[in-house]
Design a protein around this motif. Structure first.
Motif, PDB file in Angstrom:
ATOM      1  N   LEU A 280       0.837  -1.202   0.000  1.00  0.00           N
ATOM      2  CA  LEU A 280       0.000   0.000   0.000  1.00  0.00           C
ATOM      3  C   LEU A 280       0.871   1.251   0.000  1.00  0.00           C
ATOM      4  N   THR A 281       0.628   2.126  -0.979  1.00  0.00           N
ATOM      5  CA  THR A 281       1.321   3.410  -1.082  1.00  0.00           C
ATOM      6  C   THR A 281       0.291   4.501  -1.345  1.00  0.00           C
ATOM      7  N   ALA A 282       0.712   5.745  -1.162  1.00  0.00           N
ATOM      8  CA  ALA A 282      -0.205   6.872  -1.359  1.00  0.00           C
ATOM      9  C   ALA A 282       0.507   8.008  -2.070  1.00  0.00           C
ATOM     10  N   ASP A 283      -0.218   8.669  -2.968  1.00  0.00           N
ATOM     11  CA  ASP A 283       0.257   9.897  -3.585  1.00  0.00           C
ATOM     12  C   ASP A 283      -0.941  10.822  -3.742  1.00  0.00           C
ATOM     13  N   ASN A 284      -0.817  11.845  -4.559  1.00  0.00           N
ATOM     14  CA  ASN A 284      -1.922  12.781  -4.766  1.00  0.00           C
ATOM     15  C   ASN A 284      -2.314  12.820  -6.227  1.00  0.00           C
TER      16      ASN A 284
ATOM     17  N   VAL B  88      -6.066  12.474  -2.109  1.00  0.00           N
ATOM     18  CA  VAL B  88      -5.182  11.346  -1.819  1.00  0.00           C
ATOM     19  C   VAL B  88      -5.570  10.156  -2.697  1.00  0.00           C
ATOM     20  N   ARG B  89      -4.556   9.525  -3.286  1.00  0.00           N
ATOM     21  CA  ARG B  89      -4.758   8.374  -4.162  1.00  0.00           C
ATOM     22  C   ARG B  89      -3.926   7.207  -3.635  1.00  0.00           C
ATOM     23  N   LEU B  90      -4.558   6.046  -3.506  1.00  0.00           N
ATOM     24  CA  LEU B  90      -3.909   4.853  -2.955  1.00  0.00           C
ATOM     25  C   LEU B  90      -3.646   3.826  -4.044  1.00  0.00           C
ATOM     26  N   HIS B  91      -2.568   3.077  -3.865  1.00  0.00           N
ATOM     27  CA  HIS B  91      -2.227   1.968  -4.760  1.00  0.00           C
ATOM     28  C   HIS B  91      -1.777   0.796  -3.890  1.00  0.00           C
TER      29      HIS B  91
ATOM     30  N   THR C 248     -13.015  -2.819  -6.659  1.00  0.00           N
ATOM     31  CA  THR C 248     -12.536  -3.950  -7.469  1.00  0.00           C
ATOM     32  C   THR C 248     -11.164  -3.705  -8.083  1.00  0.00           C
ATOM     33  N   ALA C 249     -10.717  -2.463  -8.133  1.00  0.00           N
ATOM     34  CA  ALA C 249      -9.395  -2.140  -8.660  1.00  0.00           C
ATOM     35  C   ALA C 249      -8.366  -2.179  -7.534  1.00  0.00           C
ATOM     36  N   THR C 250      -7.091  -1.998  -7.877  1.00  0.00           N
ATOM     37  CA  THR C 250      -6.043  -1.921  -6.862  1.00  0.00           C
ATOM     38  C   THR C 250      -5.534  -0.485  -6.729  1.00  0.00           C
ATOM     39  N   THR C 251      -6.432   0.444  -6.980  1.00  0.00           N
ATOM     40  CA  THR C 251      -6.162   1.856  -6.755  1.00  0.00           C
ATOM     41  C   THR C 251      -7.458   2.518  -6.330  1.00  0.00           C
ATOM     42  N   TYR C 252      -7.340   3.573  -5.536  1.00  0.00           N
ATOM     43  CA  TYR C 252      -8.539   4.240  -5.007  1.00  0.00           C
ATOM     44  C   TYR C 252      -8.198   5.693  -4.727  1.00  0.00           C
ATOM     45  N   THR C 253      -9.059   6.614  -5.178  1.00  0.00           N
ATOM     46  CA  THR C 253      -8.897   8.032  -4.879  1.00  0.00           C
ATOM     47  C   THR C 253      -9.923   8.435  -3.844  1.00  0.00           C
TER      48      THR C 253
ATOM     49  N   ARG D  31      -0.899  10.297   4.115  1.00  0.00           N
ATOM     50  CA  ARG D  31      -0.697  11.258   3.018  1.00  0.00           C
ATOM     51  C   ARG D  31      -1.431  12.552   3.347  1.00  0.00           C
ATOM     52  N   VAL D  32      -0.866  13.665   2.883  1.00  0.00           N
ATOM     53  CA  VAL D  32      -1.494  14.971   3.051  1.00  0.00           C
ATOM     54  C   VAL D  32      -2.339  15.283   1.821  1.00  0.00           C
ATOM     55  N   SER D  33      -3.580  15.681   2.042  1.00  0.00           N
ATOM     56  CA  SER D  33      -4.443  16.110   0.940  1.00  0.00           C
ATOM     57  C   SER D  33      -3.999  17.488   0.462  1.00  0.00           C
TER      58      SER D  33
END
Length: 208
Positions: free
Chosen positions: A12-16, A23-26, A56-61, A93-95
């Protein structure tokens, strides 16, 4: 954690999101997983509340990732054959503020340049905008302090080289955390003011 004995997802990682600042997760896919749940907390050891169900995906915003400048913590679980796994390790992560859009630049007769851009999608989500120009291979905050609360600003002539095409950009931020909330640079707008070199004189015309 649940009592499922199914280990939580890993990686699990996070970016913007570049455009919205949210915040967007992978994360890595878990063998056999049908879907995932996303949980969020306001602190690392706080209460993790379900924010995204049956992903259902492996990413989420995280479209509800609050006011820019706020830090959020995330964990995810997987569903395998109707059973929810343990939670993953947490990431934070910071928004950030939304990236400004619609930037336009207009040269004025007095040697100044007026910049305008679109209001943010969420009213009040941006406190100020910083104004930049391209200089020596990088964006430079004009005058070390040119900012505005609105979506228009006039760049003083003292910062502009007359007759030279100049690239401008803006970034939004809020007072909660100036650096952490800062948006991505807007798309560039380019304009040149009138040259201050007098034109030729004495032009006449006759027939050959």
């Amino acid at each position: 954690a649940t009592a499922s004995n199914i280990p939580g997802p890993v990686g699990l990682t996070a970016d913007n999101n570049l455009t919205t600042g949210r915040v967007r997760l992978h994360w890595d896919a878990l063998d056999g997983a049908d879907s995932y749940n996303v949980y969020r907390a306001d602190s690392q050891n706080g209460r993790y509340v379900l924010k995204g169900a049956n992903v259902t995906a492996t990413t989420y915003t995280d479209g509800a990732s609050g006011r820019a400048g706020s830090t959020y913590w995330y964990k995810i679980t997987a569903h395998i054959d109707g059973v929810e796994s343990d939670k993953s390790d947490a990431v934070s992560r910071v928004s950030k503020c939304q990236r400004p859009t619609g930037l336009e630049a207009v040269a004025n007769d007095d040697g100044t340049v007026t910049l305008t851009w679109d209001a943010p999608l969420v009213a009040g989500s941006v406190s100020y905008y910083r104004v930049y120009m391209w200089n020596d291979g990088a964006f430079e905050w004009i005058g070390g302090g040119l900012k505005t609360v609105g979506t228009t600003v006039t760049v003083p002539a003292k910062y502009i080289t007359a007759g030279k095409a100049t690239n401008y950009s803006v970034r939004g931020y809020n007072n909660k955390s100036v650096v952490d909330s800062m948006s991505a640079y807007s798309a560039v707008a380019t304009v040149a003011t009138a040259s201050n070199i007098p034109g030729p004189v004495g032009l006449t015309a006759d027939n050959n």
